[in-house]
Design a protein around this motif. Structure first.
Motif, PDB file in Angstrom:
ATOM      1  N   SER A 170     -90.533  -7.114  32.137  1.00 38.23           N
ATOM      2  CA  SER A 170     -91.160  -5.846  32.506  1.00 38.23           C
ATOM      3  C   SER A 170     -90.315  -5.049  33.493  1.00 38.23           C
ATOM      4  N   GLY A 171     -89.495  -5.735  34.272  1.00 41.39           N
ATOM      5  CA  GLY A 171     -88.653  -5.040  35.231  1.00 41.39           C
ATOM      6  C   GLY A 171     -89.386  -4.455  36.421  1.00 41.39           C
ATOM      7  N   VAL A 172     -90.610  -4.882  36.644  1.00 36.54           N
ATOM      8  CA  VAL A 172     -91.348  -4.426  37.831  1.00 36.54           C
ATOM      9  C   VAL A 172     -91.823  -5.659  38.606  1.00 36.54           C
ATOM     10  N   PRO A 173     -92.149  -5.478  39.914  1.00 36.87           N
ATOM     11  CA  PRO A 173     -92.626  -6.636  40.690  1.00 36.87           C
ATOM     12  C   PRO A 173     -93.933  -7.194  40.115  1.00 36.87           C
ATOM     13  N   ILE A 174     -94.060  -8.513  40.117  1.00 39.71           N
ATOM     14  CA  ILE A 174     -95.255  -9.175  39.588  1.00 39.71           C
ATOM     15  C   ILE A 174     -95.991  -9.839  40.738  1.00 39.71           C
ATOM     16  N   LYS A 175     -97.296  -9.594  40.785  1.00 39.68           N
ATOM     17  CA  LYS A 175     -98.103 -10.273  41.796  1.00 39.68           C
ATOM     18  C   LYS A 175     -98.998 -11.280  41.081  1.00 39.68           C
ATOM     19  N   TRP A 176     -98.864 -12.559  41.449  1.00 32.86           N
ATOM     20  CA  TRP A 176     -99.675 -13.602  40.831  1.00 32.86           C
ATOM     21  C   TRP A 176    -100.864 -13.931  41.720  1.00 32.86           C
ATOM     22  N   VAL A 177    -102.056 -13.939  41.157  1.00 35.48           N
ATOM     23  CA  VAL A 177    -103.249 -14.304  41.918  1.00 35.48           C
ATOM     24  C   VAL A 177    -103.908 -15.492  41.222  1.00 35.48           C
ATOM     25  N   LYS A 178    -104.075 -16.575  41.973  1.00 35.37           N
ATOM     26  CA  LYS A 178    -104.649 -17.785  41.372  1.00 35.37           C
ATOM     27  C   LYS A 178    -106.176 -17.757  41.442  1.00 35.37           C
ATOM     28  N   PHE A 179    -106.829 -18.123  40.323  1.00 40.15           N
ATOM     29  CA  PHE A 179    -108.291 -18.166  40.297  1.00 40.15           C
ATOM     30  C   PHE A 179    -108.771 -19.575  39.981  1.00 40.15           C
ATOM     31  N   GLY A 180    -109.855 -19.988  40.631  1.00 39.33           N
ATOM     32  CA  GLY A 180    -110.397 -21.329  40.428  1.00 39.33           C
ATOM     33  C   GLY A 180    -111.074 -21.479  39.081  1.00 39.33           C
ATOM     34  N   SER A 181    -111.738 -20.412  38.621  1.00 38.74           N
ATOM     35  CA  SER A 181    -112.425 -20.504  37.335  1.00 38.74           C
ATOM     36  C   SER A 181    -112.579 -19.114  36.730  1.00 38.74           C
ATOM     37  N   GLY A 182    -112.956 -19.105  35.437  1.00 38.78           N
ATOM     38  CA  GLY A 182    -113.082 -17.852  34.707  1.00 38.78           C
ATOM     39  C   GLY A 182    -114.147 -16.922  35.281  1.00 38.78           C
ATOM     40  N   GLY A 183    -115.190 -17.521  35.897  1.00 38.55           N
ATOM     41  CA  GLY A 183    -116.227 -16.700  36.516  1.00 38.55           C
ATOM     42  C   GLY A 183    -115.645 -15.813  37.607  1.00 38.55           C
ATOM     43  N   ASP A 184    -114.710 -16.371  38.371  1.00 34.17           N
ATOM     44  CA  ASP A 184    -114.064 -15.588  39.431  1.00 34.17           C
ATOM     45  C   ASP A 184    -113.172 -14.503  38.838  1.00 34.17           C
ATOM     46  N   VAL A 185    -112.525 -14.824  37.702  1.00 31.24           N
ATOM     47  CA  VAL A 185    -111.693 -13.813  37.045  1.00 31.24           C
ATOM     48  C   VAL A 185    -112.575 -12.651  36.593  1.00 31.24           C
ATOM     49  N   ASN A 186    -113.743 -12.969  36.020  1.00 30.00           N
ATOM     50  CA  ASN A 186    -114.660 -11.908  35.592  1.00 30.00           C
ATOM     51  C   ASN A 186    -115.031 -10.990  36.749  1.00 30.00           C
ATOM     52  N   ARG A 187    -115.275 -11.574  37.914  1.00 25.00           N
ATOM     53  CA  ARG A 187    -115.597 -10.753  39.089  1.00 25.00           C
ATOM     54  C   ARG A 187    -114.436  -9.833  39.417  1.00 25.00           C
ATOM     55  N   ALA A 188    -113.224 -10.389  39.380  1.00 26.07           N
ATOM     56  CA  ALA A 188    -112.043  -9.582  39.701  1.00 26.07           C
ATOM     57  C   ALA A 188    -111.862  -8.471  38.675  1.00 26.07           C
ATOM     58  N   VAL A 189    -112.198  -8.759  37.413  1.00 25.93           N
ATOM     59  CA  VAL A 189    -112.109  -7.739  36.364  1.00 25.93           C
ATOM     60  C   VAL A 189    -113.140  -6.645  36.635  1.00 25.93           C
ATOM     61  N   ALA A 190    -114.368  -7.058  36.976  1.00 22.52           N
ATOM     62  CA  ALA A 190    -115.417  -6.083  37.257  1.00 22.52           C
ATOM     63  C   ALA A 190    -115.010  -5.187  38.417  1.00 22.52           C
ATOM     64  N   ALA A 191    -114.272  -5.733  39.358  1.00 25.20           N
ATOM     65  CA  ALA A 191    -113.855  -4.962  40.528  1.00 25.20           C
ATOM     66  C   ALA A 191    -112.511  -4.271  40.292  1.00 25.20           C
ATOM     67  N   ASN A 192    -111.976  -4.403  39.079  1.00 24.87           N
ATOM     68  CA  ASN A 192    -110.707  -3.765  38.705  1.00 24.87           C
ATOM     69  C   ASN A 192    -109.557  -4.152  39.626  1.00 24.87           C
ATOM     70  N   GLN A 193    -109.410  -5.453  39.880  1.00 26.09           N
ATOM     71  CA  GLN A 193    -108.392  -5.888  40.832  1.00 26.09           C
ATOM     72  C   GLN A 193    -107.192  -6.553  40.188  1.00 26.09           C
ATOM     73  N   ILE A 194    -107.256  -6.785  38.872  1.00 24.14           N
ATOM     74  CA  ILE A 194    -106.107  -7.378  38.196  1.00 24.14           C
ATOM     75  C   ILE A 194    -105.782  -6.564  36.943  1.00 24.14           C
ATOM     76  N   ASP A 195    -104.537  -6.708  36.434  1.00 19.73           N
ATOM     77  CA  ASP A 195    -104.151  -6.039  35.197  1.00 19.73           C
ATOM     78  C   ASP A 195    -104.278  -6.992  34.012  1.00 19.73           C
ATOM     79  N   PHE A 196    -103.810  -8.237  34.224  1.00 17.74           N
ATOM     80  CA  PHE A 196    -103.937  -9.269  33.197  1.00 17.74           C
ATOM     81  C   PHE A 196    -104.686 -10.452  33.793  1.00 17.74           C
TER      82      PHE A 196
END
Lengths: 274, 339
Positions: B57-83
């Motif tokens: 991609s040629g751009v900086p990547i920020k990795w955020v670790k999640f304990g479970s998919g439920g937490d990922v869903n919250r982050a998605v709802a809050a629009n805090q991640i791209d992938f």
């Protein structure tokens, strides 16, 4: 009542002016509440916001009725509420029983203060969640760890305010009482206690408010009932109407607790409210 | 009074500015990409360790670790991640709740990497022996779903087991203190329990054979995909390269995973064996995502998962198969593998 207590008019107002002012304040408060509710109602009614983020008032009300009658994940709403209140009050009462006497002694003796001050000052600024992981490892996932976290949250405001109240007793009062021949017990009962009570009461109020805010954090790990847990669990399943309903119940309960403790304050230190 | 009012207005103006400024700067490349990844063992660890996303991609990547998919869903709802990545139950929950994301590739098919571990000294030989025992699983995740499914399959009322909501790391803490007798979680935390007085009773691979397949799917936020389609393609190229590396260089993979998770290589090797990673070209066949014209089995699994969750009182309603299929878009991957 509370607003009138806080606002100190620069010049004494006539009764009519005061009444008018109070009426105006109440009207403004009412307007804020009505305005917010109307904005909520309209924005959801016209689909301006995604119902996932902000469900309609009707949906929240339905969630309330459903949880109160059918329950959420095996417990009725009042059972969730009682589970939470039980934890908060146990932690809080324990903290009062230990924190207030400890604070008074710390206020009276610099040596005692030197012993306990570093411990309290060290953990006081720690975020409750960070502390919680350690508490879970030490005390397990049962109610003990939850109550312990709430206890630790409640303790510092109580100890610090009691300490300051005890240290701030006017020495002239003590001297005056002594010269009148008061013994140690009398000195405590008739001088220290009344002089400290207002400060302690304030600390108790601040402490209860803070303890209450830690509730959700305390119920995140391995709870199966409680308002905080209900909100956390519902957010995991994106059930936002239950989340918002839970927040309302939590807020109203918090206000009720604050009201109760203000009543206690009035009963204990009536001279401040004359 | 005046200062207060001014600051309030400034704040309101700032907020409005933020809202309107966001969609204005449409370019083909984002300034940075935030990837939410699950704390488990799959080829994404290799992709991360090799820095493949930075290269593609040629751009900086920020990795955020999640304990479970439920937490990922919250982050998605809050629009805090791209992938992000989620298992099929959290994906079914998110899709039923209309979260603005789309599944674009298969992270992994779950096998022995997720398992139900029970305390050896409690003599638990079947699901029936769990009645009255204390168990743990992260609620809303694949393993919570399988735990209940396995209990129901064995004719045990799920309510007769005291099931607690524990993230895998909290489950380890509770296990070490002997607060729980059983837990269904995934590596690398699963292994810690097995090593301190545990044995495996059942694993997710066995449940897949019984008709409860579980998988983790890579998702992209819809707004991001619409704005930066080329970045999505670059993302998939990197992930596919990671998957290829995982499949072709098993020894190197063991070393990389061991380093990423700070584990001995022998443990990493076993965990890698328990995970099935699907080559990108295979992902667009009927067993997995399918194609844009003919969606594969993943859509069926989502419907089945959602139906199960509705029975558990965790979802208010179930969408149609076509609706679930609509949240899976193999189109990006088809372009990347050239089909």
């Amino acid at each position: 009542m509370s607003a009138a207590d806080v606002v100190e008019p620069s010049a004494p107002l006539s009764r009519r002016a005061r009444k008018w002012r109070l009426g105006r304040e109440r009207a403004l408060t009412g307007l804020t509440v009505a305005g917010l509710f109307l904005a909520w109602l309209l924005s959801t009614h016209y689909g301006l916001v995604n119902p996932l983020f902000l469900p309609s008032p009707a949906a929240v009300w339905t969630a309330f009725v459903r949880t109160a009658t059918e329950g959420y994940q095996g417990s009725l709403l009042h059972e969730h509420l009682l589970a939470s209140l039980g934890r908060v009050l146990t932690g809080y009462v324990l903290a009062c029983a230990i924190g207030i006497p400890l604070g008074i002694v710390m206020g009276l003796s610099r040596d005692v203060k030197a012993v306990f001050d570093p411990v309290i000052e060290f953990y006081r600024p720690l975020p409750p969640l960070a502390l919680y992981t350690l508490i879970v490892m030490w005390l397990g996932i049962g109610d003990t760890s939850k109550v312990a976290l709430l206890f630790l949250a409640a303790l510092p405001p109580l100890t610090i305010s009691s300490m300051q109240a005890a240290a701030g007793v006017d020495p002239r009062f003590v001297k005056a009482a002594r010269s009148l021949g008061a013994g140690k017990a009398q000195l405590f009962r008739h001088v220290f206690l009344p002089a400290c009570l207002p400060g302690i009461c304030t600390g108790m109020r601040i402490s209860l408010g803070f303890t209450y805010t830690v509730l959700v954090a305390a119920e995140i790990v391995a709870a199966t009932a409680g308002l905080g847990w209900m909100i956390w669990d519902a957010s995991k399943f994106l059930i936002s109407d239950v989340v918002i309903m839970g927040l309302f119940v939590l807020a109203l309960t918090g206000v009720a607790l604050d009201f109760a403790i203000r009543r206690c304050e009035r009963a204990l230190t009536p001279w401040r409210f004359r | 009074m005046t200062t207060k009012r001014t600051s309030l207005w400034t704040l309101a103006a700032l907020a409005a500015g933020l809202v309107f400024a966001a969609p204005a700067g449409a370019q083909d490349k984002p300034a940075a990409i935030t990837i939410g990844y699950l704390n488990l063992v799959n080829a994404q660890l290799v992709t991360k360790a090799l820095g493949l996303h930075e290269k593609e991609s040629g751009v900086p990547i920020k990795w955020v670790k999640f304990g479970s998919g439920g937490d990922v869903n919250r982050a998605v709802a809050a629009n805090q991640i791209d992938f992000g990545g989620v298992g099929n139950p959290p994906f079914a929950i998110g899709v039923t709740r209309d979260l603005p994301y789309t599944g674009i590739f298969v992270l992994n098919m779950l096998g022995p990497v997720e398992a139900l571990v029970v305390r050896t000294d409690k003599n638990i030989k079947s699901m029936k022996d769990l009645v009255g025992k204390q168990g743990g699983a992260p609620f809303g995740s694949t393993t919570h779903y399988l735990f209940i499914a396995a209990l129901r399959e064995a004719g045990v009322d799920p309510n007769s087991v005291k099931l607690l909501d524990l993230s895998p790391s909290d489950a380890v803490a509770a296990w070490m203190r002997k607060d729980i007798d059983a837990a269904w979680v995934w590596e690398p935390n699963l292994d810690k329990m097995v090593k301190s007085g545990g044995e495996i009773l059942l694993d997710s691979g066995e449940m897949a054979k019984r008709g409860y397949p579980t998988w983790d799917i890579g998702v992209v936020m819809n707004d991001f995909a619409k704005k930066y389609p080329t970045a999505v393609a670059a993302y998939l190229r990197a992930e596919c390269a990671g998957i290829d590396f995982w499949l072709k260089n098993p020894e190197e993979t063991v070393k990389l995973v061991a380093k990423e998770l700070s584990l001995p290589e022998a443990d990493a090797a076993r965990m890698i064996k328990g995970t099935r990673v699907v080559p990108c070209a295979e992902q667009i066949t009927a067993d997995y995502l399918g194609t844009t014209q003919n969606k594969g089995k993943f859509a069926d699994t989502m419907l089945a998962t959602a139906t199960f969750l509705k029975d558990q009182g965790r979802l208010p309603a179930v969408k149609s198969l076509a609706d679930y299929a609509g949240f899976i878009d193999p189109g990006y991957l088809q372009k990347v593998v050239g089909k």
